[in-house]
Design a protein around this motif. Structure first.
Motif, short mmCIF file in Angstrom:
data_model
loop_
_atom_site.label_atom_id
_atom_site.label_comp_id
_atom_site.label_asym_id
_atom_site.label_seq_id
_atom_site.Cartn_x
_atom_site.Cartn_y
_atom_site.Cartn_z
N TRP A 39 0.82 -1.22 0.00
CA TRP A 39 0.00 0.00 0.00
C TRP A 39 0.85 1.27 0.00
N ARG A 40 2.04 1.21 0.60
CA ARG A 40 2.91 2.38 0.51
C ARG A 40 3.46 2.55 -0.90
N ALA A 41 3.76 1.43 -1.57
CA ALA A 41 4.22 1.51 -2.96
C ALA A 41 3.12 2.09 -3.85
N LEU A 42 1.87 1.71 -3.59
CA LEU A 42 0.75 2.24 -4.36
C LEU A 42 0.60 3.74 -4.11
N ALA A 43 0.62 4.14 -2.84
CA ALA A 43 0.49 5.56 -2.51
C ALA A 43 1.65 6.36 -3.09
N GLY A 44 2.87 5.81 -3.01
CA GLY A 44 4.03 6.50 -3.55
C GLY A 44 3.98 6.63 -5.06
N SER A 45 3.44 5.60 -5.75
CA SER A 45 3.33 5.66 -7.20
C SER A 45 2.33 6.73 -7.64
N VAL A 46 1.20 6.82 -6.94
CA VAL A 46 0.20 7.84 -7.26
C VAL A 46 0.77 9.23 -7.00
N LEU A 47 1.44 9.40 -5.87
CA LEU A 47 2.06 10.69 -5.55
C LEU A 47 3.13 11.03 -6.58
N GLY A 48 3.94 10.05 -6.94
CA GLY A 48 5.00 10.29 -7.92
C GLY A 48 4.46 10.67 -9.28
N LEU A 49 3.39 9.99 -9.72
CA LEU A 49 2.77 10.33 -10.99
C LEU A 49 2.25 11.76 -10.98
N VAL A 51 12.50 13.45 -8.54
CA VAL A 51 11.09 13.07 -8.70
C VAL A 51 10.97 11.84 -9.60
N GLU A 52 11.70 11.84 -10.69
CA GLU A 52 11.66 10.70 -11.62
C GLU A 52 12.19 9.43 -10.95
N VAL A 53 13.30 9.57 -10.22
CA VAL A 53 13.89 8.41 -9.54
C VAL A 53 12.89 7.83 -8.53
N ALA A 54 12.30 8.69 -7.71
CA ALA A 54 11.36 8.21 -6.69
C ALA A 54 10.12 7.59 -7.31
N PHE A 55 9.62 8.21 -8.38
CA PHE A 55 8.41 7.68 -9.02
C PHE A 55 8.64 6.28 -9.57
N PHE A 56 9.70 6.09 -10.34
CA PHE A 56 9.93 4.78 -10.94
C PHE A 56 10.33 3.74 -9.91
N GLN A 57 10.97 4.17 -8.85
CA GLN A 57 11.29 3.22 -7.79
C GLN A 57 10.03 2.67 -7.16
N HIS A 58 9.08 3.55 -6.86
CA HIS A 58 7.81 3.10 -6.28
C HIS A 58 7.00 2.30 -7.30
N LEU A 59 7.05 2.71 -8.58
CA LEU A 59 6.26 2.03 -9.60
C LEU A 59 6.75 0.60 -9.81
N VAL A 60 8.07 0.40 -9.87
CA VAL A 60 8.62 -0.95 -10.03
C VAL A 60 8.30 -1.79 -8.80
N MET A 61 8.44 -1.19 -7.60
CA MET A 61 8.09 -1.92 -6.38
C MET A 61 6.62 -2.34 -6.40
N LEU A 62 5.75 -1.44 -6.86
CA LEU A 62 4.32 -1.77 -6.94
C LEU A 62 4.09 -2.93 -7.89
N GLY A 63 4.78 -2.92 -9.03
CA GLY A 63 4.64 -4.01 -9.98
C GLY A 63 5.08 -5.34 -9.39
N VAL A 64 6.19 -5.34 -8.65
CA VAL A 64 6.69 -6.58 -8.04
C VAL A 64 5.74 -7.06 -6.95
N PHE A 65 5.34 -6.14 -6.06
CA PHE A 65 4.48 -6.54 -4.95
C PHE A 65 3.07 -6.93 -5.41
N SER A 66 2.64 -6.39 -6.57
CA SER A 66 1.31 -6.72 -7.07
C SER A 66 1.19 -8.18 -7.48
N LEU A 67 2.31 -8.83 -7.76
CA LEU A 67 2.28 -10.23 -8.15
C LEU A 67 1.66 -11.11 -7.06
#
Length: 303
Positions: free
Chosen positions: A43-53, A183-199
């Motif tokens: 859920w933190r990866a999801l929140a971070g991805s939305v914030l980063g976007l 901003v780009e670094v943090a966004f993609f870091q959270h986005l990749v984490m979200l993709g991994v954890f979503s599995l």
């Protein structure tokens, strides 16, 4: 602007960034204990991805080229492995002890830099590494001695393994700092984490209680803010002058652990932390300037 004043501002900004990272560690420990490690990370990866976007769109960031995307993917995968290990350790160890063990990462990075980047490792660096390993031994001896707690020992080894991954993360971060904005670094870091954890989401994900939602959002916001503050500071002052500030995370962690989680600070933790920090500072002092990280963060509180 006078030189002293030009350093004072990055110094204070760096202090604030390190303090916020320590607060984020405390938030994630509380979330992991209350809603489980996986759900805290997911859920933190999801929140971070939305914030980063939202920040990517607001600041009109350009979409990275393929080579930079590949680097984002590799670092995101490394962090996706590192984060569960580190926060598992936080669940079973006092905050100050886990953070002290994680300080070994810059010393491990010396040898990874030699292996991956063909950088020389001098005698001083080898001696500094030995000092750091002694510090780890002191902390582990204090953990294993006395009342034997298998979960805590496993937590300590999880933090040490996460430090190995974070050392690799430091190498990747050096390359990334030249190619992408914070901003780009943090966004993609959270986005990749979200993709991994979503599995694992169909099996493990659960809707967090309402009381946890503000903490999840706060953890994501604090992580972004601290990363931006540290990136700003390191862009405006030499890394070797700011690295010592990073070790103030131990003091923050000890304070947060005592105040929030009623954790006691042991002599072995303090002694081991001092030995590890001394080793890191010796290594930083004698390393060639060309090999200093551009934007290091020596305590792996995952952004």
């Amino acid at each position: 602007m006078p030189q002293s004043r030009s350093f004072a501002v990055p110094f204070l900004i760096c202090c604030a960034g390190v303090g916020l990272f320590s607060i984020m560690d405390g938030l994630m420990k509380g979330l992991s204990l209350s809603i489980g490690l996986y759900n805290a990370l997911f859920w933190r990866a999801l929140a971070g991805s939305v914030l980063g976007l939202a920040l990517m769109l607001a600041t009109r960031q350009k979409w990275p080229v393929r080579a930079v995307l590949r680097l984002h993917l590799i670092r995101g995968l490394a962090v996706s492995l590192m984060a569960p290990l580190f926060f598992y350790g936080l669940m079973h160890l006092p905050l100050a002890e886990a953070v002290a063990l994680s300080f070994i990462a810059p010393l491990i990075a010396l040898y990874l830099a030699a292996l991956l980047l063909k950088e020389p490792v001098g005698r001083q660096a080898i001696g500094a590494s030995a000092l750091g390993l002694i510090g780890v031994g002191v902390i582990m001896a204090g953990r294993i001695g006395g009342d034997y707690d298998l979960a805590a020992v496993l937590g300590a080894f999880a933090v040490l393994l996460s430090a190995v991954l974070f050392a690799w993360n430091l190498i990747l971060q050096r390359q990334q700092a030249q190619l992408a904005s914070p901003v780009e670094v943090a966004f993609f870091q959270h986005l990749v984490m979200l993709g991994v954890f979503s599995l694992a989401a169909p099996l493990w994900a659960g809707i967090p209680p309402r009381t946890a939602a503000p903490l999840i959002l706060l953890a994501a916001g604090v992580a972004f803010t601290s990363l931006a503050l540290l990136a700003w500071a390191y862009a405006r002052s030499e890394a070797q002058r700011l690295i010592p500030v990073e070790y103030s995370a131990f003091l923050w962690s000890a304070l947060i652990g005592w105040f929030v989680f009623d954790e006691q600070l042991t002599f072995s933790t303090v002694a081991g932390a001092l030995l590890i920090v001394a080793g890191c500072l010796i290594a930083a002092r004698f390393k060639p300037k060309a090999s200093l990280p551009n934007a290091p963060h020596v305590e792996p509180g995952v952004a």
